[in-house]
Design an enzyme around this catalytic site. Structure first.
Site, mmCIF file in Angstrom:
data_model
loop_
_atom_site.group_PDB
_atom_site.id
_atom_site.type_symbol
_atom_site.label_atom_id
_atom_site.label_comp_id
_atom_site.label_asym_id
_atom_site.label_seq_id
_atom_site.Cartn_x
_atom_site.Cartn_y
_atom_site.Cartn_z
ATOM 1 N N CYS A 121 0.838 -1.195 0.000
ATOM 2 C CA CYS A 121 0.000 0.000 0.000
ATOM 3 C C CYS A 121 0.878 1.253 0.000
ATOM 4 C CB CYS A 121 -0.940 -0.011 1.199
ATOM 5 S SG CYS A 121 -2.142 1.326 1.129
ATOM 6 N N THR A 386 -26.255 3.219 11.464
ATOM 7 C CA THR A 386 -27.323 2.998 10.486
ATOM 8 C C THR A 386 -28.081 4.291 10.256
ATOM 9 O OG1 THR A 386 -29.274 1.681 9.919
ATOM 10 C CG2 THR A 386 -28.996 2.250 12.241
ATOM 11 N N TYR A 387 -28.601 4.425 9.056
ATOM 12 C CA TYR A 387 -29.468 5.561 8.731
ATOM 13 C C TYR A 387 -30.864 5.032 8.415
ATOM 14 C CZ TYR A 387 -24.781 7.458 8.241
ATOM 15 O OH TYR A 387 -23.478 7.814 8.482
ATOM 16 N N ASN A 388 -31.045 3.723 8.682
ATOM 17 C CA ASN A 388 -32.319 3.038 8.410
ATOM 18 C C ASN A 388 -32.769 3.185 6.961
ATOM 19 O OD1 ASN A 388 -32.781 2.073 11.135
ATOM 20 N ND2 ASN A 388 -33.065 4.224 11.651
ATOM 21 N N THR A 389 -31.776 3.174 6.069
ATOM 22 C CA THR A 389 -32.109 3.226 4.639
ATOM 23 C C THR A 389 -31.351 2.116 3.908
ATOM 24 O OG1 THR A 389 -30.281 4.746 4.227
ATOM 25 C CG2 THR A 389 -32.426 5.735 4.621
ATOM 26 N N THR A 398 -31.397 -2.508 9.132
ATOM 27 C CA THR A 398 -30.291 -3.174 8.410
ATOM 28 C C THR A 398 -29.387 -3.997 9.331
ATOM 29 O OG1 THR A 398 -28.891 -1.200 8.654
ATOM 30 C CG2 THR A 398 -30.229 -1.346 6.654
ATOM 31 N N GLU A 463 -23.174 4.065 1.105
ATOM 32 C CA GLU A 463 -23.497 2.748 1.676
ATOM 33 C C GLU A 463 -22.363 1.753 1.403
ATOM 34 O OE1 GLU A 463 -28.330 2.494 1.580
ATOM 35 O OE2 GLU A 463 -27.362 2.788 -0.357
#
EC number: 1.11.1.-
Length: 492
Positions: A121, A386-389, A398, A463
């Site tokens: 790297c 989480t953004y619950n999407t 999720t 995401e």
């Protein structure tokens, strides 16, 4: 006079890459490095990252407070898609590199270089070469391992095992390091070193998995540091010239309608939730499903990605450039599947017998105060973030998906959770995502844009960055569990 008798008109058909000096054919319409000259990532459109940075002023505050380089680097810009997580990450990294601790500052950066070199790297190596010199490191050490003190050199073995096969670490490895006479490591020093090694192995996974671009450098005429990305030049990546991409065009990554892919995943999550409420699997079934998943992970990547390249031929392509290999020994040593075919069965690491919460955390905190709290906060943050999407859907739980991603990484490292049904991994993670996960986690330097693009096509880039954060932290925790278990055994 033209060498080899080629004519001037023939030469006109070629370009010279300004970065790697590779000769490129014009008739292939190769656009040298253009797609990579903007933005922090080769995989994510610049506007998506820039929008996130302008909205969140907190990112700038965090950089001023916790950045060791004092500027907003490309890793930080991509991570700023998740500011809550970024704060945990920067605070723990700042503590490891800058705050009071067992190791002198130059040692910390040199260990980061050694860790990053295991995955070639160059992005992280360059970053820490600068930091090493700024903190008073001896420039001669940068010529390679033969110029460093023996005690640093002695870290080679544990660096190698942690990076590629952490399950092989035993208490004997620890004893060797703490009992080497004048070159010995104290246990607090060793814990600090192990935390740094695990952190930078995992961060290399994030760098490659997110396609982090070389840093812009105002002192260079074209604005870029002359370093390669993913062991290829920018001209390779910009044009999908590298070896994996040639073999990924087969049927394994056939285009599925991405909308139906998303709906199918939502449907499977719903069905699993209902099944879970209806009946629980027995311990025996759970154990069988873990073994099945572990064996199936053998066929991910090797069967898919490199099917058109014989193994030996592929290894020739992976020859490490000399500037990276000077920081490691045994460059050919890499990841091998925990559940290798036809080999003596390695005992599964039962997570209940040695957990981060009950064992690793307290040990690391005792020997290197406060780092345990910072790491614990970071692990919890990414696991619960989480953004619950999900893509275009809102109000989605999720949890199941996040747990499958985390546990699949641990499964590849031979770590099993008794209370987890590994059948869910197969239901929730489709094949192209598994290929991506295994590559990013086990051989990050082989990650390509095509692999990144091949899974979850309906999902937002933020995401996918969240996926990379989960993979990075799951990997770091797996390495730490094996190393800290070996230290515990040495102490008892």
């Amino acid at each position: 006079m033209n060498r080899g008798g080629s004519s001037p008109s023939a030469a006109a058909n070629y370009l010279l890459c300004t970065n790697c000096r590779k000769v490129l054919r014009k008739d292939k319409r190769i656009r040298v490095s253009q797609p990579l000259t903007r933005g922090p990532s080769a995989f994510i459109p610049e506007k998506e990252v820039v929008q996130a940075n302008t909205v969140v002023e907190r990112t700038n505050f965090l950089v001023e407070e916790y950045s060791t380089s004092g500027r907003l680097d490309n890793i930080t810009q991509v991570m700023s898609l998740h500011t809550q997580y970024l704060e945990s990450f920067l605070r723990s990294q700042f503590y490891m590199l800058r705050m009071d601790g067992p190791l002198p500052l130059p040692y910390r950066h040199y260990i980061a270089i050694m860790a990053a070199a295991r995955h070639q790297c160059s992005y992280l190596i360059n970053m820490h070469v600068d930091e090493f010199l700024k903190t008073g490191g001896i420039a001669e050490w940068l010529n390679g391992l033969e110029y460093v003190p023996q005690r640093l050199k002695n870290l080679n073995e544990i660096n190698k095992l942690l990076a590629h096969r952490p399950w092989l670490i035993t208490k004997e490895h620890i004893q060797k390091l703490v009992k080497t006479g004048e070159n010995n490591w104290s246990l607090p020093e060793l814990v600090h070193a192990v935390v740094l090694l695990a952190h930078y192995h995992a961060l290399a996974s994030f760098v490659f998995g997110s396609g982090i671009n070389p840093e812009r450098d105002p002192e260079i005429s074209n604005g870029f540091r002359l370093i390669s990305v993913n062991n290829f030049c920018v001209c390779d990546l910009a044009n999908d010239n590298n070896i994996e991409n040639a073999s990924l065009s087969g049927s394994n990554f056939g285009i599925v309608d991405s909308l139906s892919e998303l709906e199918a995943l939502m449907e499977r999550m719903k069905r699993l939730q209902e099944e879970r409420e209806d009946e629980e699997a027995t311990q025996e079934e759970m154990s069988t499903r873990f073994e099945k998943e572990k064996k199936e992970s053998l066929f991910v990547v090797s069967g898919d990605t490199f099917h058109s390249f014989p193994h030996s031929e592929f290894e020739d392509d992976m020859i490490i450039t000399s500037d990276v290999s000077r920081y490691i020994e045994d460059p050919g040593f890499g990841y091998e599947d925990f559940a290798r075919r036809g080999e003596e069965h390695l005992p599964t690491f039962r997570a209940q017998d040695y957990t981060w919460e009950n064992h690793g955390f307290s040990l690391v905190n005792r020997l290197y105060s406060d780092i345990g709290h910072l790491l614990d906060e970071k692990f919890r943050m990414v696991y619960n973030l989480t953004y619950n999407t999900m893509a275009t859907h809102e109000d989605v739980d999720t949890t199941m998906l996040r747990r499958a991603l985390f546990n699949y990484v641990h499964c590849m490292f031979g770590i099993r959770y008794d209370d987890y049904d590994y059948g869910e991994v197969n239901q929730l993670l489709e094949r192209s995502l598994k290929v991506y996960i295994k590559t990013v986690t086990c051989y990050p330097e082989r990650t390509t844009k095509r692999m990144y693009d091949s899974y979850w096509r309906q999902f937002k880039h933020s995401e996918k960055v969240h996926v990379n954060l989960l993979l990075m932290e799951a990997r770091m925790q797996a390495e730490l569990l094996y190393a800290l278990r070996a230290i515990t055994r040495h102490l008892t």
